[in-house]
Design a protein around this motif. Sequence first.
Motif, PDB file in Angstrom:
ATOM      1  N   TYR A  37      61.665  60.952   1.388  1.00 22.65           N
ATOM      2  CA  TYR A  37      62.571  60.475   2.416  1.00 22.65           C
ATOM      3  C   TYR A  37      63.397  61.640   2.941  1.00 22.65           C
ATOM      4  O   TYR A  37      63.716  62.579   2.203  1.00 22.65           O
ATOM      5  CB  TYR A  37      63.533  59.411   1.855  1.00 22.65           C
ATOM      6  CG  TYR A  37      62.936  58.041   1.725  1.00 22.65           C
ATOM      7  CD1 TYR A  37      62.124  57.720   0.637  1.00 22.65           C
ATOM      8  CD2 TYR A  37      63.179  57.056   2.679  1.00 22.65           C
ATOM      9  CE1 TYR A  37      61.571  56.462   0.514  1.00 22.65           C
ATOM     10  CE2 TYR A  37      62.638  55.791   2.557  1.00 22.65           C
ATOM     11  CZ  TYR A  37      61.832  55.504   1.477  1.00 22.65           C
ATOM     12  OH  TYR A  37      61.279  54.254   1.356  1.00 22.65           O
ATOM     13  N   GLN A  39      67.075  62.523   4.869  1.00 28.86           N
ATOM     14  CA  GLN A  39      68.392  62.000   5.214  1.00 28.86           C
ATOM     15  C   GLN A  39      69.132  63.050   6.045  1.00 28.86           C
ATOM     16  O   GLN A  39      69.700  64.004   5.507  1.00 28.86           O
ATOM     17  CB  GLN A  39      69.201  61.641   3.967  1.00 28.86           C
ATOM     18  CG  GLN A  39      70.513  60.942   4.305  1.00 28.86           C
ATOM     19  CD  GLN A  39      71.304  60.532   3.070  1.00 28.86           C
ATOM     20  OE1 GLN A  39      71.357  61.246   2.080  1.00 28.86           O
ATOM     21  NE2 GLN A  39      71.912  59.351   3.133  1.00 28.86           N
ATOM     22  N   GLY A  43      73.119  60.252   8.157  1.00 27.88           N
ATOM     23  CA  GLY A  43      73.181  59.399   6.987  1.00 27.88           C
ATOM     24  C   GLY A  43      72.033  58.452   6.747  1.00 27.88           C
ATOM     25  O   GLY A  43      71.882  57.956   5.632  1.00 27.88           O
ATOM     26  N   MET A  45      68.370  56.926   5.950  1.00 29.01           N
ATOM     27  CA  MET A  45      67.255  57.324   5.099  1.00 29.01           C
ATOM     28  C   MET A  45      65.961  57.024   5.849  1.00 29.01           C
ATOM     29  O   MET A  45      65.670  55.880   6.180  1.00 29.01           O
ATOM     30  CB  MET A  45      67.281  56.542   3.783  1.00 29.01           C
ATOM     31  CG  MET A  45      68.457  56.877   2.899  1.00 29.01           C
ATOM     32  SD  MET A  45      68.275  58.484   2.108  1.00 29.01           S
ATOM     33  CE  MET A  45      67.102  58.082   0.822  1.00 29.01           C
ATOM     34  N   PHE A  47      61.845  57.268   5.945  1.00 28.79           N
ATOM     35  CA  PHE A  47      60.620  57.435   5.183  1.00 28.79           C
ATOM     36  C   PHE A  47      59.730  58.472   5.863  1.00 28.79           C
ATOM     37  O   PHE A  47      59.541  58.450   7.080  1.00 28.79           O
ATOM     38  CB  PHE A  47      59.886  56.098   5.090  1.00 28.79           C
ATOM     39  CG  PHE A  47      58.460  56.208   4.643  1.00 28.79           C
ATOM     40  CD1 PHE A  47      57.421  56.022   5.541  1.00 28.79           C
ATOM     41  CD2 PHE A  47      58.164  56.530   3.337  1.00 28.79           C
ATOM     42  CE1 PHE A  47      56.109  56.135   5.136  1.00 28.79           C
ATOM     43  CE2 PHE A  47      56.852  56.647   2.920  1.00 28.79           C
ATOM     44  CZ  PHE A  47      55.816  56.448   3.824  1.00 28.79           C
TER      45      PHE A  47
END
Lengths: 115, 114
Positions: A37, A39, A43, A45, A47
């Motif tokens: 993942y 980020q 902020g 997340m 995939f």
Amino acid sequence: AQKITQTQPGMFVQEKEAVTLDCTYDTSDPSYGLFWYKQPSSGEMIFLIYQGSYDQQNATEGRYSLNFQKARKSANLVISASQLGDSAMYFCAMTPPNTGNQFYFGTGTSLTVIP
Amino acid sequence: DAGVIQSPRHEVTEMGQEVTLRCKPISGHNSLFWYRQTMMRGLELLIYFNNNVPIDDSGMPEDRFSAKMPNASFSTLKIQPSEPRDSAVYFCASTRTEASYEQYFGPGTRLTVT
């Protein structure tokens, strides 16, 4: 117990170069899934890529590829042709079987792409 | 699909107050996860539900934390009373459990307890 280890707290890469982010895992289960993942600073997340433990070939998704070495229990993420937008935290995760797809996350690697 | 929806996006509260975080998973997903993210501890799994039933709550820090999933489309995480050390980003994620599917994360709730 399941465990994910990311040993690189921070990495730097020159724009347009390739970079490898390390991930090792520890499990006694023969069947499991591996995920990466991203980020960004905003902020969320995101995939990136998935590798199944029985998959014969390394997973690829665009500029992302997963260097899966089952015997070494490693699942390194390779980002080719780095872009400034790749600057973010990257998390490796594993899901063992029969856990309702419960994820075990690593501590993450902060990647900075240098122009 | 709207993705996983969390509310509020930001919450600032005083110590001792009750805080309720909300999550709507993706339709058709039968597993839901609550995570907490801090600089010190990274991403921690607090609790997860399968078909609305809590399966593993071993990550819930203490009795001040509780989570419910009354139906397949809604879950809450409650902190009562809140403390400054609860300040973190709380993520909700959902997935399907039939195979190794990726978890879809909500945008998170940034909680600040003063």
